[in-house]
Design a protein around this motif. Sequence first.
Motif, PDB file in Angstrom:
ATOM      1  N   GLY A   1       0.814  -1.220   0.000  1.00  0.00           N
ATOM      2  CA  GLY A   1       0.000   0.000   0.000  1.00  0.00           C
ATOM      3  C   GLY A   1       0.843   1.263   0.000  1.00  0.00           C
ATOM      4  O   GLY A   1       0.394   2.315  -0.454  1.00  0.00           O
ATOM      5  N   GLY A   2       2.063   1.223   0.527  1.00  0.00           N
ATOM      6  CA  GLY A   2       2.927   2.416   0.564  1.00  0.00           C
ATOM      7  C   GLY A   2       3.931   2.370   1.698  1.00  0.00           C
ATOM      8  O   GLY A   2       5.122   2.333   1.484  1.00  0.00           O
ATOM      9  N   GLY A   3       3.428   2.390   2.929  1.00  0.00           N
ATOM     10  CA  GLY A   3       4.333   2.285   4.082  1.00  0.00           C
ATOM     11  C   GLY A   3       4.735   3.630   4.652  1.00  0.00           C
ATOM     12  O   GLY A   3       5.787   4.182   4.303  1.00  0.00           O
TER      13      GLY A   3
ATOM     14  N   ILE B   1       2.604  -2.280  -8.351  1.00  0.00           N
ATOM     15  CA  ILE B   1       2.740  -2.960  -7.055  1.00  0.00           C
ATOM     16  C   ILE B   1       3.009  -1.969  -5.936  1.00  0.00           C
ATOM     17  O   ILE B   1       2.579  -2.164  -4.801  1.00  0.00           O
ATOM     18  N   ARG B   2       3.675  -0.865  -6.254  1.00  0.00           N
ATOM     19  CA  ARG B   2       4.011   0.120  -5.223  1.00  0.00           C
ATOM     20  C   ARG B   2       2.832   1.080  -5.002  1.00  0.00           C
ATOM     21  O   ARG B   2       2.836   2.205  -5.450  1.00  0.00           O
ATOM     22  N   GLY B   3       1.821   0.555  -4.319  1.00  0.00           N
ATOM     23  CA  GLY B   3       0.645   1.360  -4.007  1.00  0.00           C
ATOM     24  C   GLY B   3      -0.662   0.614  -4.214  1.00  0.00           C
ATOM     25  O   GLY B   3      -1.645   0.881  -3.534  1.00  0.00           O
ATOM     26  N   ALA B   4      -0.655  -0.319  -5.183  1.00  0.00           N
ATOM     27  CA  ALA B   4      -1.882  -1.092  -5.449  1.00  0.00           C
ATOM     28  C   ALA B   4      -1.539  -2.574  -5.491  1.00  0.00           C
ATOM     29  O   ALA B   4      -2.171  -3.375  -6.186  1.00  0.00           O
ATOM     30  N   GLY B   5      -0.535  -2.963  -4.728  1.00  0.00           N
ATOM     31  CA  GLY B   5       0.106  -4.271  -4.857  1.00  0.00           C
ATOM     32  C   GLY B   5      -0.773  -5.471  -4.595  1.00  0.00           C
ATOM     33  O   GLY B   5      -0.543  -6.542  -5.170  1.00  0.00           O
ATOM     34  N   ALA B   6      -1.793  -5.335  -3.740  1.00  0.00           N
ATOM     35  CA  ALA B   6      -2.603  -6.504  -3.402  1.00  0.00           C
ATOM     36  C   ALA B   6      -3.405  -7.008  -4.598  1.00  0.00           C
ATOM     37  O   ALA B   6      -3.969  -8.094  -4.563  1.00  0.00           O
ATOM     38  N   ASN B   7      -3.424  -6.218  -5.679  1.00  0.00           N
ATOM     39  CA  ASN B   7      -4.219  -6.576  -6.860  1.00  0.00           C
ATOM     40  C   ASN B   7      -3.545  -7.548  -7.819  1.00  0.00           C
ATOM     41  O   ASN B   7      -4.189  -8.036  -8.736  1.00  0.00           O
TER      42      ASN B   7
ATOM     43  N   ILE C   1       7.843   1.908   0.190  1.00  0.00           N
ATOM     44  CA  ILE C   1       7.950   1.611  -1.255  1.00  0.00           C
ATOM     45  C   ILE C   1       9.081   2.381  -1.926  1.00  0.00           C
ATOM     46  O   ILE C   1       9.583   1.952  -2.963  1.00  0.00           O
ATOM     47  N   ASP C   2       9.487   3.509  -1.365  1.00  0.00           N
ATOM     48  CA  ASP C   2      10.593   4.261  -1.972  1.00  0.00           C
ATOM     49  C   ASP C   2      11.915   3.509  -1.776  1.00  0.00           C
ATOM     50  O   ASP C   2      12.930   3.864  -2.377  1.00  0.00           O
TER      51      ASP C   2
END
Length: 464
Positions: A149-151, A193-199, A163-164
């Motif tokens: 999601g980001g972190g 993946i870096r923000g919408a990764g669960a998809n 994610i950065d």
Amino acid sequence: MTDALAGVTREHVDRLRDSFSDEVIIPGDAGYDDARRVWNAIFDRRPAVLVRPTGPEGVATAIRFARERGLEIAIRGGGHSAAGHSTSDGGLVIDLSRLRGVRVDPERRIARANGGALLGELDVAAQAHGLVCPVGVIGHTGVGGLTLGGGMGRLQRHFGLTIDNLRAVELVTADGRLVRASESEEPELFWGIRGAGANFGVVTAFEFDLHPFGPLLHRGVRIFPASQVHAVWSLFRDVAAAAPDELALILSIGRAEPVAEYPPSVAGQPIVVVSYNHSGDAGSVERDVAALSAGPEPVSSSDGSYPYLEVQTANDLAMGWGQRSYIKGGYADDFRPEALDALVEHAADAPAGSSFAMTAQGGAMGRVADDAMAFTGREARFEMSADADWDDPAEDESSTDWVRRAMAIVEPDAVTGCYVNEIAESGPEETLAIYGDAKVARLAALKRLWDPDNVFRLNHNIAP
Ligand SMILES: Cc1cc2nc3c(=O)[nH]c(=O)nc-3n(C[C@H](O)[C@H](O)[C@H](O)COP(=O)(O)OP(=O)(O)OC[C@H]3O[C@@H](n4cnc5c(N)ncnc54)[C@H](O)[C@@H]3O)c2cc1C
């Protein structure tokens, strides 16, 4: 038997057990009730099957089984999902709790975390070498959900979002393939993946860059009566705008509960709290936080230096499993004076365990372009959220209603985007609010490539 398993027969489960060397748990098994629990007790769901794979092959077998049987798939890392996305009534849970573990290469300053690892493991493994990856603030949160999601966390202005610092992931996709994604391998997938990764699949390994850091974190808290909200807000806003990367700042508005923990002049009353974390040299802290003293006199003030690992787990018990929780977040660049007044008034009715917070963004996370990743909202000056935590199911409605009304107050102040990990409701409207039109379109194209049948749909879903 068939009824209890929602269309899955004993024979199906036996076949799964034969093809799967890992753990399979179904209703009636000893341990089922424990296995189906997630962090937030609101999501009291009864999956048809839970599997605990120990590697990518087991994950692929579980995905295939679920697809053949038409079962909804829930992926569980740390089990903290605000929206209850890591469990399912009648579906199959891929529980990654046997895929924990973090390895650090201190020479290359890289950590490799398995898909089910917890933040505490990453913190401890990195700090053993005087290194750190910026992550969230509770040790038992999953590296999986947080990163995908980001972190956000105490070091986000200094070292960026989680994610950065993500170098690569390995994931099992909807068709059962093990794929590696990074800036140079499947870069578009890595973007999503870096923000919408669960998809896009089940991530079985994450690789992170680490930074020299520690062992101490310097922190402080200033508590003000709510009557000072305007002066404190403008001070906070100005200090945040000029702060060095090492200085992380949060302003929260809530009620001084439990009363025994606050000075009598504010106990039980609405308060404004400014907290900071300083991740630089001890010698620069006094200079960097001096500006916080340029405004109203706080009723209480504290400063100190603590081992980072201690800070990172200090609230693990207070935020333990089994409580009920609701959160709603967004971003803003500023707040109208009338919004501040309304928040203070609303805080007077705040149930214990609820508050509204504004976290200063900028610094390292603000220097990454918004379109560099699916994650949206890093250009805003502040991340904001209202949240409530309670135990009694009888308070479900009043607590969630308090959070919704708090966020309704600041709706006119909101700018584009929401942090996917702090949105408890899900649906097409929420997905659009999280990513915005342009990113949803780009993510949908990616989803059509990697998961055209929407096998991974128990998330803030991108429709293919
Ligand atoms: C007490 C608490 C403190 C928090 N603090 C912070 C914080 O400081 N900073 C912050 O940014 N967020 C924070 N959060 C929010 C947190 O990041 C999200 O709830 C996150 O989704 C939790 O990840 P998880 O793996 O624990 O959850 P899960 O419920 O297991 O998973 C959440 C989502 O991620 C997916 N997922 C998890 N692992 C994988 C994987 N390996 N592969 C594919 N999909 C996966 C799941 O399918 C689900 O959609 C906090 C939440 C709680 C409850």
